[in-house]
Design an enzyme around this catalytic site. Structure first.
Site: not given
Length: 669
Positions: A408, A432, A475
């Protein structure tokens, strides 16, 4: 053996096919940063500057690499690479202004040293978190490759920086995507006071390229002719055959990490060994012995450079101290943007889900912006874990719809690099929650670049978020508060398909970094009539969903639907229901109007209680509109625990179960 002979034999200069004029130009290019540094060290002792990071003894690297590249190829240097700036011809007066925090500097006094960039000279400076610039170089190189331009990008790091995860992520991305990036490791022996023996165990840092399938080389970083010739040879090859190359340039840091650090921790014999290998003294001796340089010519060069330095310093010293201007400070947090609202004649609408609206906004934006690139894990053939980009590869190709490795941080940095080099970028976080692995480049690079040196970050980060789907602690987070606290980021959080489509399109048009939150529980449960055509909704405008005079509910995201469900059963409650839609910028006017009208406020969020966005809104209301309140401002949030997996525990965690009672009590106050 004489001392000069020892130096020459150690550095083994080889002019190859270089003409005398080129050899002299390289010498002058080496001298300039050295003489500037000597001036800066005097000014430091006189208390006229506050800090200096010296590159004395390492000039051959910055100069050799820069001279070997074409002038329109980007370089991302470190804080010891003054030779990059001088070789590119950056005016010395502006550099002195930058170092002294004057308005004529590149950052208007907002940052120091080489923490800036300049598109004019194609130099992108570092930030103190050393790693992110490596991934940014990937993005710049990717932009060149997408435009089929035969250009390379050079990025510097120190040997200490190679231990950071960003280094490994950036090398992996560059390798997988065949990006023409020069990764230049300036191995100068120490990370502050920590020697290389305590930083890594491989014999040569160049060997790390093997793990990523990257060609690598080890070069004598004190030999200007070796640095220049090898980099030039490799650069020519990389332009024709795009690929990353890792180059370790071995040198030594002759002064402290910064001047206050000193060098007492360096063994004296080691310091003496490297002092004998000084890149400038050795090269000067070589030129004198070859009859290419004379002492008189040398003295003339010294005088000319010193005169230029003195004039630049005098010019800067006569500049006034920078004045604090509140308006410009606030204005420069974001790049200016005037959204052109799209209002086509076509009014056809289709009843679609929230997830379809996101997909439609992306699809139409890709048609509209030919320089738009989407990156993320599994977003290409697989269509993303939520299938939002299914079919996009067939329509827009793998160059623009790019699967990424699981890294990321590097991908967000790559997005920044794309923006620097003329592209728009979207990064999809698979969830997210995973943005924590890319937190640093968001809050320290994307958010601050425009404020620091006027470079916008045309990046949207899509954030599938939220609880209510039994996904557990990793999550399910709604972590918008991590980013609303950081000036320079815009944060968008729609609750309806039509808003999601228009706001996402507007976010992609906006040249500023946007965190775009998409609640997973809404993806396939919320339907709405949505215009088929491309349209935009301005960021920073809340929506009044219901109008009443007894109380105000201010919320966003999934809790909007909790409220609609509750109010449908209690029409007698007569409340204002405000959907914020955007958390930064925030619609203060909508909040103000509703508070003044009703006098009672319930601030509702799915986020955990402590430190959430509503805490700041509550403070704002209490400070500005206290005299209009008929009851204390009420906040309703989820539990201050991680989000549990089991349905009964998740139900207990969410604030939804307390909403009816909280609103009822507020109305009765």
């Amino acid at each position: 053996m004489s001392n000069h002979s020892f130096r020459i034999s150690q550095l083994n200069f080889n002019r190859r096919d270089l003409e005398d004029k080129q050899l002299l130009n390289l010498y002058e290019a080496l001298l300039k940063p050295r003489l500037i540094e000597e001036k800066m060290l005097i000014l430091l002792r006189q208390g006229k500057i506050s800090k200096w990071f010296s590159g004395i003894g390492q000039e051959a690297i910055a100069v050799g690499v820069t001279q070997a590249l074409e002038e329109d190829e980007y370089i991302l240097p470190m804080h010891r690479n003054l030779g990059v700036f001088t070789s590119r011809g950056v005016p010395l007066a502006r550099l002195f202004s930058q170092w002294q925090g004057k308005a004529n500097g590149f950052t208007k006094g907002r940052d120091r040293s080489f923490h800036f960039g300049t598109q004019q000279y194609k130099i992108i400076g570092m930030i103190s978190h050393l790693g992110p610039q490596l991934g940014v170089a990937d993005g710049i190189a990717l932009a060149h490759k997408l435009r089929s331009e035969k250009k390379i990008t050079a990025v510097f790091t120190g040997e200490g920086g190679t231990s950071e995860g960003d280094f490994h992520e950036a090398l992996n991305v560059a390798s997988v995507w065949d990006l023409p990036v020069f990764f230049c490791i300036e191995n100068n022996g120490y990370g502050l006071s920590t020697p290389t023996s305590e930083q890594y165990r491989c014999k040569n840092l160049a060997d790390r390229g093997l793990a990523y399938g990257i060609e690598s080389h080890s070069i004598d970083g004190n030999n200007i002719l070796e640095v220049f010739s090898e980099i030039k040879r490799l650069a020519t090859s990389m332009r024709e055959n795009p690929r990353p190359v890792l180059v370790e340039l071995k040198t030594f840091r002759m002064r402290g990490h910064e001047e206050a650090s000193g060098t007492k921790y360096v063994p004296e014999d080691l310091m003496n060994y490297w002092a004998a290998l000084d890149p400038i003294e050795n090269y000067k001796t070589y030129l004198l012995e070859q009859g290419i340089l004379t002492e008189n010519a040398h003295d003339s060069i010294i005088q000319r450079i010193n005169d230029e330095i003195d004039l630049a310093y005098k010019t800067t010293s006569e500049e006034p101290e920078i004045a604090a201007n509140l308006e410009s400070e606030l204005k420069d947090v974001f790049a200016p943007f005037d959204l052109k609202l799209a209002n086509p004649e076509n009014t056809r609408q289709t009843n679609i889900r929230f997830i379809d609206a996101i997909s439609s906004a992306l699809d139409l934006s890709f048609e509209r912006h030919q320089n738009l690139v989407l990156m993320g894990q599994d977003v290409a053939e697989y269509g993303g874990v939520f299938k939002i980009t299914q079919g996009f590869v067939e329509k827009y190709g793998k160059e623009r719809i790019r699967n990424t490795p699981i890294c990321e941080s590097a991908i967000i940095e790559t997005a920044m690099g794309l923006s620097i080099n003329g592209f728009k970028a979207i990064v999809e976080m698979q969830f997210a929650d995973f943005v924590s692995s890319g937190f640093n480049p968001i809050v320290n690079y994307l958010a601050k670049s425009y404020y620091r040196w006027g470079q916008h970050a045309d990046v949207v980060i899509r954030m599938p978020c939220g609880a209510g789907v039994g996904a557990g602690p990793f999550h399910s987070q709604t972590n918008e508060a991590w980013f609303t606290h950081t000036p320079g980021l815009k944060v968008v959080y729609p609750a309806f398909p039509s808003d999601a489509k228009g706001l996402l399109a507007a976010s992609i048009e906006d040249p500023n970094p946007v965190l775009f939150f998409e609640h997973k529980a809404l993806y396939r449960t919320i339907y709405e009539e949505v215009p088929d055509f491309y349209y935009t909704i301005p960021l920073g405008k809340a929506a009044l969903l219901k109008s009443g005079s007894k109380a105000s509910i201010i919320t966003y995201g999934a809790p909007v639907h909790w409220c609609l469900e509750l109010l449908k059963s209690h029409p007698e409650w007569e409340v204002d229901l405000i959907d914020l839609r955007t958390l930064c910028p925030l619609d203060y006017e909508a909040i103000r109007a509703s508070v003044i009208k009703t006098g009672k406020v319930l601030l509702l969020t799915e986020d955990s209680s402590f430190g959430n966005v509503m805490a700041d809104i509550s403070a704002y209301i209490a400070e500005e509109y206290f005299e209009y309140l008929d009851a204390p401002v009420k906040r309703l949030s989820s539990l201050d625990t991680p989000i549990p997996f089991a349905q009964i525990l998740e139900k207990q965690y969410l604030a939804k179960g307390e909403l009816a009672e909280a609103l009822k009590n507020l109305l009765a106050y």
